[in-house]
Motif scaffolding. Sequence first.
Motif, PDB file in Angstrom:
ATOM      1  N   LYS A 249     -15.250  39.161 -17.690  1.00 41.81           N
ATOM      2  CA  LYS A 249     -14.071  40.040 -17.655  1.00 41.81           C
ATOM      3  C   LYS A 249     -13.148  39.539 -18.749  1.00 41.81           C
ATOM      4  O   LYS A 249     -12.034  39.049 -18.501  1.00 41.81           O
ATOM      5  CB  LYS A 249     -13.401  39.991 -16.276  1.00 41.81           C
ATOM      6  CG  LYS A 249     -12.420  41.136 -16.057  1.00 41.81           C
ATOM      7  CD  LYS A 249     -13.125  42.484 -15.953  1.00 41.81           C
ATOM      8  CE  LYS A 249     -12.128  43.607 -15.826  1.00 41.81           C
ATOM      9  NZ  LYS A 249     -12.801  44.923 -15.841  1.00 41.81           N
ATOM     10  N   CYS A 279     -21.635  42.133 -21.527  1.00 40.43           N
ATOM     11  CA  CYS A 279     -20.964  41.226 -20.599  1.00 40.43           C
ATOM     12  C   CYS A 279     -19.781  40.512 -21.234  1.00 40.43           C
ATOM     13  O   CYS A 279     -18.875  40.064 -20.527  1.00 40.43           O
ATOM     14  CB  CYS A 279     -21.949  40.214 -20.036  1.00 40.43           C
ATOM     15  SG  CYS A 279     -22.958  39.423 -21.298  1.00 40.43           S
ATOM     16  N   THR A 283     -12.532  43.569 -22.245  1.00 37.64           N
ATOM     17  CA  THR A 283     -12.072  44.709 -21.436  1.00 37.64           C
ATOM     18  C   THR A 283     -10.621  44.607 -20.982  1.00 37.64           C
ATOM     19  O   THR A 283     -10.027  45.606 -20.581  1.00 37.64           O
ATOM     20  CB  THR A 283     -12.972  44.872 -20.209  1.00 37.64           C
ATOM     21  OG1 THR A 283     -13.063  43.613 -19.518  1.00 37.64           O
ATOM     22  CG2 THR A 283     -14.376  45.291 -20.622  1.00 37.64           C
ATOM     23  N   ARG A 284     -10.049  43.401 -21.016  1.00 37.74           N
ATOM     24  CA  ARG A 284      -8.624  43.246 -20.657  1.00 37.74           C
ATOM     25  C   ARG A 284      -7.831  42.981 -21.941  1.00 37.74           C
ATOM     26  O   ARG A 284      -7.889  41.889 -22.493  1.00 37.74           O
ATOM     27  CB  ARG A 284      -8.429  42.093 -19.674  1.00 37.74           C
ATOM     28  CG  ARG A 284      -8.994  42.353 -18.273  1.00 37.74           C
ATOM     29  CD  ARG A 284      -8.656  41.207 -17.334  1.00 37.74           C
ATOM     30  NE  ARG A 284      -9.251  39.959 -17.769  1.00 37.74           N
ATOM     31  CZ  ARG A 284      -8.679  38.761 -17.627  1.00 37.74           C
ATOM     32  NH1 ARG A 284      -7.469  38.649 -17.070  1.00 37.74           N
ATOM     33  NH2 ARG A 284      -9.302  37.664 -18.034  1.00 37.74           N
ATOM     34  N   ARG A 376     -10.025  42.925 -12.190  1.00 36.82           N
ATOM     35  CA  ARG A 376     -10.734  41.817 -11.552  1.00 36.82           C
ATOM     36  C   ARG A 376     -12.253  41.971 -11.650  1.00 36.82           C
ATOM     37  O   ARG A 376     -12.967  40.993 -11.869  1.00 36.82           O
ATOM     38  CB  ARG A 376     -10.369  41.701 -10.066  1.00 36.82           C
ATOM     39  CG  ARG A 376      -8.896  41.643  -9.746  1.00 36.82           C
ATOM     40  CD  ARG A 376      -8.155  40.530 -10.430  1.00 36.82           C
ATOM     41  NE  ARG A 376      -8.588  39.203 -10.049  1.00 36.82           N
ATOM     42  CZ  ARG A 376      -8.065  38.073 -10.519  1.00 36.82           C
ATOM     43  NH1 ARG A 376      -7.076  38.128 -11.418  1.00 36.82           N
ATOM     44  NH2 ARG A 376      -8.505  36.900 -10.134  1.00 36.82           N
ATOM     45  N   GLU A 377     -12.747  43.191 -11.467  1.00 35.11           N
ATOM     46  CA  GLU A 377     -14.188  43.405 -11.391  1.00 35.11           C
ATOM     47  C   GLU A 377     -14.768  43.811 -12.743  1.00 35.11           C
ATOM     48  O   GLU A 377     -14.138  44.535 -13.514  1.00 35.11           O
ATOM     49  CB  GLU A 377     -14.516  44.481 -10.350  1.00 35.11           C
ATOM     50  CG  GLU A 377     -14.183  44.068  -8.929  1.00 35.11           C
ATOM     51  CD  GLU A 377     -14.861  44.943  -7.900  1.00 35.11           C
ATOM     52  OE1 GLU A 377     -15.884  45.588  -8.236  1.00 35.11           O
ATOM     53  OE2 GLU A 377     -14.362  44.994  -6.759  1.00 35.11           O
ATOM     54  N   GLU A 378     -15.981  43.345 -12.986  1.00 36.99           N
ATOM     55  CA  GLU A 378     -16.674  43.740 -14.204  1.00 36.99           C
ATOM     56  C   GLU A 378     -17.127  45.195 -14.055  1.00 36.99           C
ATOM     57  O   GLU A 378     -17.907  45.524 -13.166  1.00 36.99           O
ATOM     58  CB  GLU A 378     -17.884  42.839 -14.456  1.00 36.99           C
ATOM     59  CG  GLU A 378     -18.580  43.137 -15.766  1.00 36.99           C
ATOM     60  CD  GLU A 378     -19.725  42.182 -16.051  1.00 36.99           C
ATOM     61  OE1 GLU A 378     -19.915  41.816 -17.224  1.00 36.99           O
ATOM     62  OE2 GLU A 378     -20.433  41.794 -15.100  1.00 36.99           O
ATOM     63  N   THR A 402      -9.013  34.671 -13.743  1.00 36.32           N
ATOM     64  CA  THR A 402     -10.226  35.437 -13.474  1.00 36.32           C
ATOM     65  C   THR A 402     -11.302  34.470 -13.018  1.00 36.32           C
ATOM     66  O   THR A 402     -11.284  33.290 -13.391  1.00 36.32           O
ATOM     67  CB  THR A 402     -10.687  36.199 -14.730  1.00 36.32           C
ATOM     68  OG1 THR A 402     -11.963  36.810 -14.482  1.00 36.32           O
ATOM     69  CG2 THR A 402     -10.831  35.277 -15.937  1.00 36.32           C
ATOM     70  N   TYR A 404     -14.230  34.712 -13.982  1.00 37.85           N
ATOM     71  CA  TYR A 404     -15.178  34.662 -15.086  1.00 37.85           C
ATOM     72  C   TYR A 404     -14.652  33.804 -16.239  1.00 37.85           C
ATOM     73  O   TYR A 404     -13.473  33.494 -16.307  1.00 37.85           O
ATOM     74  CB  TYR A 404     -15.470  36.064 -15.603  1.00 37.85           C
ATOM     75  CG  TYR A 404     -16.123  36.969 -14.586  1.00 37.85           C
ATOM     76  CD1 TYR A 404     -17.426  36.748 -14.160  1.00 37.85           C
ATOM     77  CD2 TYR A 404     -15.434  38.062 -14.045  1.00 37.85           C
ATOM     78  CE1 TYR A 404     -18.038  37.576 -13.235  1.00 37.85           C
ATOM     79  CE2 TYR A 404     -16.039  38.900 -13.113  1.00 37.85           C
ATOM     80  CZ  TYR A 404     -17.339  38.651 -12.714  1.00 37.85           C
ATOM     81  OH  TYR A 404     -17.939  39.473 -11.802  1.00 37.85           O
ATOM     82  N   SER A 448     -19.270  32.796 -14.812  1.00 35.52           N
ATOM     83  CA  SER A 448     -20.021  33.434 -15.892  1.00 35.52           C
ATOM     84  C   SER A 448     -21.304  32.675 -16.209  1.00 35.52           C
ATOM     85  O   SER A 448     -22.038  33.062 -17.117  1.00 35.52           O
ATOM     86  CB  SER A 448     -19.159  33.552 -17.152  1.00 35.52           C
ATOM     87  OG  SER A 448     -18.201  34.571 -17.002  1.00 35.52           O
TER      88      SER A 448
END
Length: 478
Positions: A249, A279, A283-284, A376-378, A402, A404, A448
Motif C-alpha cells: 500500500k 504490488c 496508491t497513496r 488501508r487495503e490493497e 500501514t 505493509y 509485505s
Amino acid sequence: MREYLKFYIDGRWVDPVTPKTLPVINPANERVAGHISAGEKADVNMAVDAARRAFETFCRTSRGERLDLLQRILGEYQKRLGDIAEAITEEMGAPTSLAQRAQAPIGMAHLEAGIQILQNFKFEEERDGTRIVKEPIGVCGMITPWNWPIFQIACKVVPALATGCTMVLKPSEEAPFSAYIWTEILDAAGVPAGVFNLVNGTGAEVGAAIASHPGVDMVSFTGSTRAGIEVAKVAAATVKRVTQELGGKSPNIILEDADFPTAVAGCVRRVMQNSGQSCSAPTRMLVPSTRIAETVMIAKESAESIVVGDPKSNATIGPVVNEAQWEKIQWLIKAGIDEGATLVTGGLGRPRGLDAGYYVKPTVFAHVQNDMTIAREEIFGPVVSILGYQSVDEAVRIANDTEYGLAAYVSGTDMGTLGEVASRLRAGQVLINGADDLAAPFGGYKMSGNGRESGEYGFHEYLETKAVIGFTPQRAAE
C-alpha cells in the motif's frame, strides 16, 4: 484455443496423474481462451523427486557451464519474445503495447542481468584461515502470480539456475500460457532433465503440496499477504526457507518543492499502468494540504486521459484479471464513497461502451483519511487516493502507518530533504522522483514479506552459507 494439458517433469512433457482440467478465461471478453490440467500432490511428488535427482549433478556444475546455459536460454527467449507478449495479453489482459514494451522484455532483462552477475559473483572467500562458501540451497519451490507473470518467473528461475539449484514451478492458474512458453524455451535451450519442472494447478492443491513437501528446501512465493501466510504455515513443519514478496500500500510523498504537474501525473500513470495490478504501485499520494485543489485538478486530467479498452487496440490499460478481482475493486470503490472520500473521477461500474470484460474506470479519490478502507487495503486496481499532510513529519507518519512496507516514493528537488525523508520510510524500496533500477533488491518490510529478489541480492536467497574452518589453499595444495 490453447490446450496445455501436460506438465513438464524430468525433462519430458507428461500427463497428470489424475486428468482434470481448468479453464483459462480471457479477461477482455470473458470467454474461455484455453485449458490447463490441474495437478495434485502426486504430480508434485514426481516433480520433486526429479529435481532431487538432478540436484546431485547440477549443484556441481561450474560457473562457466551455468553461464553457457543461461546464454542459450537468452537466445531461445529472444526468438519467442513475440509469442510471450501475445500470451500475456490473452491470459491477463495486458495491452499489446505494454506486453511488447515491458511485460515480455522484462524476462529477457532478468536473464541478461543474471548472466552479468554470475560472471563475477563470489561463491567463496577466505577469512583468516576460514573459507566461507556459498552453496546452492537445493530444490526450490516457486509459486508465482498473474499480474507480471514472466517477470516473477524469471526473477526466481534465473538466480536459481545461476546458483546451481533445481526447481518446481507452479505458475498462476489465471495466467499459465506464458509459463508454458517459458518452459518450452528452457527445454529448447537444453536445461538438464529434472533441473526445471512445471506443475500447474491451484494454490490449495499444488501450492500447498510444494510448500509442505519435505524434499523442497526453500519456497519462493509471490502473491497476496493472505496466501503468503498460508504458505509459511504449511512450510513451517519442514523448517524450510521461505521468501515472500507480498502485498503493498505504497505511499508517495510529494514535497512542497516538487514539480507538481510532473510528480502528480507521474504518480497517476504509475498506479494505472497494468490496470493497477502492481504490488508496489504508489496508491497513496500524500501532498501538502494547501495544495490539494491543485493536485486534484492534475490527477483528474491525468486519469481521464487514460484510455480503457480492448488490449489489442490502442488502449492505455486493459481489464483486470478476473471477475473476483473486478468485484473486489468495485466493493472498495463503494467503500471509499460510503466512508466520505471525495470521488474526483471514475467510480463504480464499467467504462462506457465496455459491456463485457473486467474493465474498471480509472478512479481518483481526494480528501482521503488514512483510516479509510481505501487507504488501508490493497485494492490492486486503477485507484489513487489523495491524502493531505500539514508537515513533513506528519507525511512520514502517515506513510509508515500501514501494515505493509514494500515500496515508498518521494518527489521533490532538494536532495538533502529527499534523502532524509527516504531514511525514515519503512519500506524495502524508496524511489526518488520516479527513478527505478531493475538490479536493486526488491522486497518488503512488515507484512509485505521477507527476503529480496532481483540483482545480486536475489542470488543470496538460493544459497546456503558454509564455514570451512582451518582450511587454507596452501595446505590443500600440499
